[in-house]
Design an enzyme around this catalytic site. Structure first.
Site, PDB file in Angstrom:
ATOM      1  N   ARG A 289       0.835  -1.207   0.000  1.00  0.00           N
ATOM      2  CA  ARG A 289       0.000   0.000   0.000  1.00  0.00           C
ATOM      3  C   ARG A 289       0.866   1.253   0.000  1.00  0.00           C
ATOM      4  O   ARG A 289       0.552   2.236  -0.665  1.00  0.00           O
ATOM      5  CB  ARG A 289      -0.941   0.013   1.214  1.00  0.00           C
ATOM      6  CG  ARG A 289      -2.056  -1.007   1.073  1.00  0.00           C
ATOM      7  CD  ARG A 289      -2.960  -1.013   2.280  1.00  0.00           C
ATOM      8  NE  ARG A 289      -3.747   0.207   2.411  1.00  0.00           N
ATOM      9  CZ  ARG A 289      -4.408   0.548   3.517  1.00  0.00           C
ATOM     10  NH1 ARG A 289      -4.362  -0.220   4.577  1.00  0.00           N
ATOM     11  NH2 ARG A 289      -5.111   1.656   3.559  1.00  0.00           N
TER      12      ARG A 289
ATOM     13  N   GLY B 261     -16.303  11.351   0.464  1.00  0.00           N
ATOM     14  CA  GLY B 261     -15.700  10.051   0.177  1.00  0.00           C
ATOM     15  C   GLY B 261     -15.572   9.128   1.370  1.00  0.00           C
ATOM     16  O   GLY B 261     -14.617   8.369   1.451  1.00  0.00           O
TER      17      GLY B 261
ATOM     18  N   GLN C  53      -9.689  10.394   7.594  1.00  0.00           N
ATOM     19  CA  GLN C  53      -9.513   8.997   8.017  1.00  0.00           C
ATOM     20  C   GLN C  53      -8.417   8.350   7.179  1.00  0.00           C
ATOM     21  O   GLN C  53      -8.042   7.220   7.414  1.00  0.00           O
ATOM     22  CB  GLN C  53     -10.814   8.218   7.813  1.00  0.00           C
ATOM     23  CG  GLN C  53     -11.957   8.709   8.673  1.00  0.00           C
ATOM     24  CD  GLN C  53     -13.283   8.146   8.199  1.00  0.00           C
ATOM     25  OE1 GLN C  53     -13.668   7.052   8.564  1.00  0.00           O
ATOM     26  NE2 GLN C  53     -13.979   8.895   7.371  1.00  0.00           N
ATOM     27  N   ASN C  54      -7.948   9.089   6.172  1.00  0.00           N
ATOM     28  CA  ASN C  54      -6.953   8.507   5.268  1.00  0.00           C
ATOM     29  C   ASN C  54      -5.564   8.516   5.886  1.00  0.00           C
ATOM     30  O   ASN C  54      -5.230   9.380   6.695  1.00  0.00           O
ATOM     31  CB  ASN C  54      -6.945   9.265   3.936  1.00  0.00           C
ATOM     32  CG  ASN C  54      -8.240   9.064   3.184  1.00  0.00           C
ATOM     33  OD1 ASN C  54      -9.041   8.208   3.563  1.00  0.00           O
ATOM     34  ND2 ASN C  54      -8.464   9.835   2.147  1.00  0.00           N
TER      35      ASN C  54
ATOM     36  N   HIS D 286      -6.648   8.322  11.744  1.00  0.00           N
ATOM     37  CA  HIS D 286      -6.265   6.899  11.761  1.00  0.00           C
ATOM     38  C   HIS D 286      -4.769   6.695  11.535  1.00  0.00           C
ATOM     39  O   HIS D 286      -4.361   5.624  11.086  1.00  0.00           O
ATOM     40  CB  HIS D 286      -7.080   6.127  10.715  1.00  0.00           C
ATOM     41  CG  HIS D 286      -8.543   6.064  11.049  1.00  0.00           C
ATOM     42  ND1 HIS D 286      -9.514   5.705  10.145  1.00  0.00           N
ATOM     43  CD2 HIS D 286      -9.192   6.318  12.213  1.00  0.00           C
ATOM     44  CE1 HIS D 286     -10.700   5.749  10.738  1.00  0.00           C
ATOM     45  NE2 HIS D 286     -10.540   6.122  11.983  1.00  0.00           N
TER      46      HIS D 286
ATOM     47  N   CYS E 148      12.937  -2.623  16.090  1.00  0.00           N
ATOM     48  CA  CYS E 148      13.361  -1.370  16.726  1.00  0.00           C
ATOM     49  C   CYS E 148      14.752  -1.576  17.336  1.00  0.00           C
ATOM     50  O   CYS E 148      15.164  -2.719  17.576  1.00  0.00           O
ATOM     51  CB  CYS E 148      12.344  -1.043  17.819  1.00  0.00           C
ATOM     52  SG  CYS E 148      12.666   0.485  18.709  1.00  0.00           S
TER      53      CYS E 148
ATOM     54  N   CYS F 157       8.546   0.403  22.975  1.00  0.00           N
ATOM     55  CA  CYS F 157       9.096   1.667  23.489  1.00  0.00           C
ATOM     56  C   CYS F 157       8.458   2.857  22.766  1.00  0.00           C
ATOM     57  O   CYS F 157       7.529   2.686  21.985  1.00  0.00           O
ATOM     58  CB  CYS F 157      10.630   1.677  23.373  1.00  0.00           C
ATOM     59  SG  CYS F 157      11.249   1.978  21.717  1.00  0.00           S
TER      60      CYS F 157
ATOM     61  N   CYS G 292       7.358   1.781  17.510  1.00  0.00           N
ATOM     62  CA  CYS G 292       7.723   0.541  18.181  1.00  0.00           C
ATOM     63  C   CYS G 292       6.495   0.001  18.913  1.00  0.00           C
ATOM     64  O   CYS G 292       5.669   0.775  19.401  1.00  0.00           O
ATOM     65  CB  CYS G 292       8.869   0.789  19.152  1.00  0.00           C
ATOM     66  SG  CYS G 292       9.389  -0.715  19.993  1.00  0.00           S
TER      67      CYS G 292
HETATM   68  P1  NAD Z   1     -14.814   3.250   2.767  1.00  0.00           P
HETATM   69  O1  NAD Z   1     -14.087   2.369   1.827  1.00  0.00           O
HETATM   70  O2  NAD Z   1     -15.651   2.650   3.828  1.00  0.00           O
HETATM   71  O3  NAD Z   1     -15.800   4.196   1.922  1.00  0.00           O
HETATM   72  C1  NAD Z   1     -15.383   4.876   0.785  1.00  0.00           C
HETATM   73  C2  NAD Z   1     -16.514   5.774   0.341  1.00  0.00           C
HETATM   74  O4  NAD Z   1     -16.033   6.548  -0.742  1.00  0.00           O
HETATM   75  C3  NAD Z   1     -17.756   5.019  -0.138  1.00  0.00           C
HETATM   76  O5  NAD Z   1     -18.902   5.551   0.494  1.00  0.00           O
HETATM   77  C4  NAD Z   1     -17.785   5.311  -1.640  1.00  0.00           C
HETATM   78  O6  NAD Z   1     -19.096   5.403  -2.158  1.00  0.00           O
HETATM   79  C5  NAD Z   1     -17.074   6.635  -1.708  1.00  0.00           C
HETATM   80  N1  NAD Z   1     -16.417   6.910  -2.986  1.00  0.00           N
HETATM   81  C6  NAD Z   1     -15.929   6.020  -3.893  1.00  0.00           C
HETATM   82  N2  NAD Z   1     -15.372   6.674  -4.932  1.00  0.00           N
HETATM   83  C7  NAD Z   1     -15.486   8.001  -4.660  1.00  0.00           C
HETATM   84  C8  NAD Z   1     -15.076   9.184  -5.350  1.00  0.00           C
HETATM   85  N3  NAD Z   1     -14.427   9.129  -6.503  1.00  0.00           N
HETATM   86  N4  NAD Z   1     -15.373  10.389  -4.783  1.00  0.00           N
HETATM   87  C9  NAD Z   1     -16.026  10.457  -3.599  1.00  0.00           C
HETATM   88  N5  NAD Z   1     -16.449   9.372  -2.914  1.00  0.00           N
HETATM   89  C10 NAD Z   1     -16.162   8.160  -3.430  1.00  0.00           C
HETATM   90  O7  NAD Z   1     -13.738   4.278   3.359  1.00  0.00           O
HETATM   91  P2  NAD Z   1     -13.801   5.157   4.670  1.00  0.00           P
HETATM   92  O8  NAD Z   1     -15.174   5.627   4.966  1.00  0.00           O
HETATM   93  O9  NAD Z   1     -12.675   6.130   4.570  1.00  0.00           O
HETATM   94  O10 NAD Z   1     -13.442   4.048   5.743  1.00  0.00           O
HETATM   95  C11 NAD Z   1     -12.655   4.323   6.707  1.00  0.00           C
HETATM   96  C12 NAD Z   1     -11.333   3.519   6.643  1.00  0.00           C
HETATM   97  O11 NAD Z   1     -10.696   3.403   5.382  1.00  0.00           O
HETATM   98  C13 NAD Z   1     -10.350   4.240   7.444  1.00  0.00           C
HETATM   99  O12 NAD Z   1      -9.919   3.417   8.482  1.00  0.00           O
HETATM  100  C14 NAD Z   1      -9.169   4.586   6.545  1.00  0.00           C
HETATM  101  O13 NAD Z   1      -8.011   4.592   7.304  1.00  0.00           O
HETATM  102  C15 NAD Z   1      -9.259   3.548   5.539  1.00  0.00           C
HETATM  103  N6  NAD Z   1      -8.668   3.701   4.195  1.00  0.00           N
HETATM  104  C16 NAD Z   1      -7.845   4.733   3.835  1.00  0.00           C
HETATM  105  C17 NAD Z   1      -7.321   4.808   2.555  1.00  0.00           C
HETATM  106  C18 NAD Z   1      -6.410   5.953   2.201  1.00  0.00           C
HETATM  107  O14 NAD Z   1      -5.639   6.412   3.038  1.00  0.00           O
HETATM  108  N7  NAD Z   1      -6.485   6.435   0.953  1.00  0.00           N
HETATM  109  C19 NAD Z   1      -7.627   3.829   1.609  1.00  0.00           C
HETATM  110  C20 NAD Z   1      -8.481   2.760   2.004  1.00  0.00           C
HETATM  111  C21 NAD Z   1      -8.989   2.739   3.297  1.00  0.00           C
END
Ligand code: NAD
Length: 239
Positions: free
Chosen positions: A67, A182, A97-98, A115, A143, A126, A123
């Protein structure tokens, strides 16, 4: 609908974005839960819990390194860039949340990572914490104290970083416009942020091509992708 709300939206002084995996989809990073999302291919309980990690740390590390490689080649898309552009005109806070760092790379200044981050390690024992961008050759990495390192992300069943969550709630309570982009709003407690905002009088706008469990509580739902909808919405707010 935008016309009815336009004055409230344009007069907003503090705008909070709550973002999820969907905002990064158009940068080539898969979401978790929609049609081609990661959880359709992998079992979260084998990869995103502390028990899974201790059972097979190398497997979990392989998945995170894959990833990370994807995230490092990805670029912020027009959705991320539009949010950063709005900061030149309004007070903007991003609660994400990303874990991909794309908001920061787009230029957003105040980004609270609820998140954690894919580009940080810590670690398991520690207090060591560091950035990382070059894959480890030997897995799981260790570590200096001799214990295993882990990605600095929040797994299922883990608490959000205390200070970050406190600040996020305070921004949600004090904003006058919240734009939710999103996210399926399935993951708690991040999915309570719109409730805090609404209870305190904020206007809620959702951008998501699909309906979510909270769509009916929104003042405006824009059923489009964020790379299309955000630049347009933000140019209207700036007018
Ligand atoms: P999720 O997968 O549950 O939901 C994604 C949402 O995005 C859906 O409702 C979908 O309909 C919508 N979507 C899809 N394509 C879209 C677009 N082009 N524009 C706008 N919306 C769109 O993801 P979430 O709600 O973020 O779930 C939370 C978890 O996912 C978190 O724990 C997060 O850490 C993790 N996550 C993060 C990443 C990242 O950092 N990019 C990637 C995958 C998951």
């Amino acid at each position: 609908m935008f016309d009815t709300l336009s004055h409230q939206i344009k007069d907003s002084e503090k705008i909070v974005f709550v973002t999820g995996a969907g905002i990064s989809k158009e940068s080539g990073i898969p979401t978790f839960r929609d049609k081609d999302g990661l959880w359709r291919k992998y079992d979260p309980m084998q990869l995103a819990t502390i028990d899974a990690f201790y059972k097979n740390p190398s497997l979990v590390w392989e998945w995170y390194q894959e990833r990370l490689a994807n995230v490092l080649t990805a670029k912020p898309n027009p959705g991320h860039l539009a949010i950063a552009e709005l900061e030149r005109h309004k007070e903007v806070i991003v609660l994400t949340q990303n874990i991909d760092g794309l908001h920061q790379r787009a230029g957003s200044k105040i980004v609270l990572e609820l998140h954690g981050s894919l580009v940080r390690i810590k670690c398991t024992v520690c207090n060591f914490i560091d950035q990382f961008s070059i894959p480890f050759e030997i897995l799981p990495p260790k570590c200096r104290c001799g214990n295993i390192l882990r990605p600095d992300v929040v797994w299922f069943g883990e608490k959000l970083p205390h200070l970050v969550w406190g600040e996020a709630m305070s921004h949600a309570i004090n904003c006058d416009l919240m734009i939710i982009v999103g996210t399926s709003l399935e993951v708690s407690p991040a999915n309570t942020l719109p409730l805090y905002a609404k209870q305190n009088g904020a206007v809620l706008i959702e951008i998501n091509p699909e309906k979510t469990r909270m769509s009916s509580s929104m003042d405006l739902s824009i059923n489009e992708t964020s790379a299309k909808a955000l630049p347009r919405l933000i140019s209207l707010i700036q007018k």
